[in-house]
Design a protein around this motif. Structure first.
Motif, PDB file in Angstrom:
ATOM      1  N   THR A  70       0.734  -1.277   0.056  1.00 20.99           N
ATOM      2  CA  THR A  70       0.006  -0.159  -0.107  1.00 20.99           C
ATOM      3  C   THR A  70       0.839   1.399  -0.015  1.00 20.99           C
ATOM      4  N   ALA A  71       2.289   1.285   0.252  1.00 21.31           N
ATOM      5  CA  ALA A  71       2.719   2.219   0.818  1.00 21.31           C
ATOM      6  C   ALA A  71       3.838   2.697  -0.281  1.00 21.31           C
ATOM      7  N   LEU A  72       4.521   1.632  -0.936  1.00 19.87           N
ATOM      8  CA  LEU A  72       5.382   1.877  -2.097  1.00 19.87           C
ATOM      9  C   LEU A  72       4.871   1.813  -3.468  1.00 19.87           C
ATOM     10  N   PRO A  73       5.735   2.501  -4.222  1.00 17.27           N
ATOM     11  CA  PRO A  73       5.224   2.320  -5.739  1.00 17.27           C
ATOM     12  C   PRO A  73       5.458   0.988  -6.142  1.00 17.27           C
ATOM     13  N   PRO A  74       4.633   0.437  -7.119  1.00 16.54           N
ATOM     14  CA  PRO A  74       4.820  -0.836  -7.648  1.00 16.54           C
ATOM     15  C   PRO A  74       6.356  -0.884  -8.384  1.00 16.54           C
ATOM     16  N   ALA A  75       6.887  -2.176  -8.410  1.00 14.30           N
ATOM     17  CA  ALA A  75       8.168  -2.364  -9.030  1.00 14.30           C
ATOM     18  C   ALA A  75       7.926  -2.235 -10.665  1.00 14.30           C
ATOM     19  N   ALA A  76       9.012  -1.951 -11.205  1.00 18.11           N
ATOM     20  CA  ALA A  76       8.876  -1.889 -12.626  1.00 18.11           C
ATOM     21  C   ALA A  76       8.866  -3.500 -13.280  1.00 18.11           C
ATOM     22  N   PRO A  77       7.943  -3.540 -13.998  1.00 15.79           N
ATOM     23  CA  PRO A  77       7.480  -4.807 -14.510  1.00 15.79           C
ATOM     24  C   PRO A  77       8.598  -5.804 -15.191  1.00 15.79           C
ATOM     25  N   ASP A  78       9.738  -4.876 -15.658  1.00 15.23           N
ATOM     26  CA  ASP A  78      10.943  -5.809 -16.359  1.00 15.23           C
ATOM     27  C   ASP A  78      11.747  -6.387 -15.149  1.00 15.23           C
ATOM     28  N   GLN A  79      11.817  -5.527 -14.335  1.00 14.11           N
ATOM     29  CA  GLN A  79      12.735  -6.001 -13.127  1.00 14.11           C
ATOM     30  C   GLN A  79      11.987  -6.952 -12.291  1.00 14.11           C
ATOM     31  N   ARG A  80      10.556  -6.918 -12.054  1.00 16.39           N
ATOM     32  CA  ARG A  80       9.727  -7.791 -11.336  1.00 16.39           C
ATOM     33  C   ARG A  80       9.679  -9.175 -11.734  1.00 16.39           C
ATOM     34  N   ASP A  81       9.760  -9.092 -13.138  1.00 16.91           N
ATOM     35  CA  ASP A  81       9.754 -10.388 -13.969  1.00 16.91           C
ATOM     36  C   ASP A  81      11.032 -11.020 -13.870  1.00 16.91           C
ATOM     37  N   ALA A  82      12.100 -10.398 -14.135  1.00 12.95           N
ATOM     38  CA  ALA A  82      13.594 -10.895 -14.152  1.00 12.95           C
ATOM     39  C   ALA A  82      13.704 -11.713 -12.733  1.00 12.95           C
ATOM     40  N   LEU A  83      13.153 -10.944 -11.539  1.00 12.65           N
ATOM     41  CA  LEU A  83      13.444 -11.475 -10.352  1.00 12.65           C
ATOM     42  C   LEU A  83      12.586 -12.787 -10.146  1.00 12.65           C
ATOM     43  N   ARG A  84      11.400 -12.492 -10.626  1.00 11.82           N
ATOM     44  CA  ARG A  84      10.296 -13.604 -10.359  1.00 11.82           C
ATOM     45  C   ARG A  84      10.975 -14.952 -11.260  1.00 11.82           C
ATOM     46  N   ASP A  85      11.378 -14.682 -12.418  1.00 12.39           N
ATOM     47  CA  ASP A  85      11.974 -15.937 -13.210  1.00 12.39           C
ATOM     48  C   ASP A  85      13.263 -16.633 -12.359  1.00 12.39           C
ATOM     49  N   ALA A  86      13.985 -15.561 -11.982  1.00 11.71           N
ATOM     50  CA  ALA A  86      15.309 -16.017 -11.286  1.00 11.71           C
ATOM     51  C   ALA A  86      14.787 -16.875 -10.068  1.00 11.71           C
ATOM     52  N   VAL A  87      13.716 -16.639  -9.363  1.00  6.01           N
ATOM     53  CA  VAL A  87      13.292 -17.386  -8.207  1.00  6.01           C
ATOM     54  C   VAL A  87      12.700 -18.580  -8.454  1.00  6.01           C
ATOM     55  N   VAL A  88      11.691 -18.550  -9.541  1.00  7.23           N
ATOM     56  CA  VAL A  88      11.279 -19.853 -10.206  1.00  7.23           C
ATOM     57  C   VAL A  88      12.233 -20.744 -10.673  1.00  7.23           C
ATOM     58  N   ALA A  89      13.295 -20.201 -11.413  1.00  7.72           N
ATOM     59  CA  ALA A  89      14.371 -21.211 -11.706  1.00  7.72           C
ATOM     60  C   ALA A  89      15.037 -21.920 -10.431  1.00  7.72           C
ATOM     61  N   TRP A  90      15.217 -20.736  -9.535  1.00  3.48           N
ATOM     62  CA  TRP A  90      16.094 -21.444  -8.249  1.00  3.48           C
ATOM     63  C   TRP A  90      15.183 -22.561  -7.659  1.00  3.48           C
ATOM     64  N   PHE A  91      13.888 -22.445  -7.456  1.00  3.64           N
ATOM     65  CA  PHE A  91      13.338 -23.405  -6.968  1.00  3.64           C
ATOM     66  C   PHE A  91      12.993 -24.504  -7.667  1.00  3.64           C
TER      67      PHE A  91
END
Length: 151
Positions: A70-91
């Motif tokens: 609620t308090a912080l602006p949303p993340a940039a979609p490309d950076q959010r997707d890059a991190l999510r892809d890295a997390v998924v790959a790690w799992f």
């Protein structure tokens, strides 16, 4: 707390909906966040350690996560997707299919979810994650009808 604020402000919009993340996943996504900084955030109560080990898994506790949404602006979609892809790959690489599925579902992208289920659905079912697969499929309603089912 001031030293943690820049790291927290940059990181939280990217990780609040993830079931967990590692310092390595952050680096793979181009973030300059090391394990020491994440452990410092744990000491301050701003993160929690989900799992210890050679590569610890961290997550944002529920109350700070809600505040960040609620308090912080949303993340940039490309950076959010890059991190999510890295997390998924790690799992996936660490044979943790349920966590990978939760990370994909958190993206809210039905196409990515369908691709993930096609690629890893068998592994999820073999790992006993029937409820996770069922919930993921239910979240995609209405499902497209396969051409072979129409006639």
């Amino acid at each position: 707390m001031a030293g943690a604020e820049p790291v927290t402000r940059a990181l939280w919009p990217l990780v609040v909906d993830l079931p967990g993340f590692t310092a390595g996943a952050c680096r793979a996504a181009g973030l300059d966040v090391g394990e020491a900084a994440l452990r410092d955030l744990v000491r301050r109560g701003l993160l929690r350690t989900v799992e210890e080990g050679p590569e610890p898994v961290f997550a944002v506790p529920s109350m700070p996560a809600e505040a960040a949404r609620t308090a912080l602006p949303p993340a940039a979609p490309d950076q959010r997707d890059a991190l999510r892809d890295a997390v998924v790959a790690w799992f996936v690489a660490h044979r943790r299919p349920a966590e990978a599925l939760r990370a994909v579902r958190a993206a809210g992208n039905p196409g990515a979810l369908a691709r993930h289920l096609r690629r890893h659905g068998d592994r999820l079912l073999c790992a006993g994650e029937v409820a996770a697969v069922t919930d993921a499929v239910d979240s995609r309603r209405p499902l497209p009808v396969a051409p072979s089912c129409t006639g």
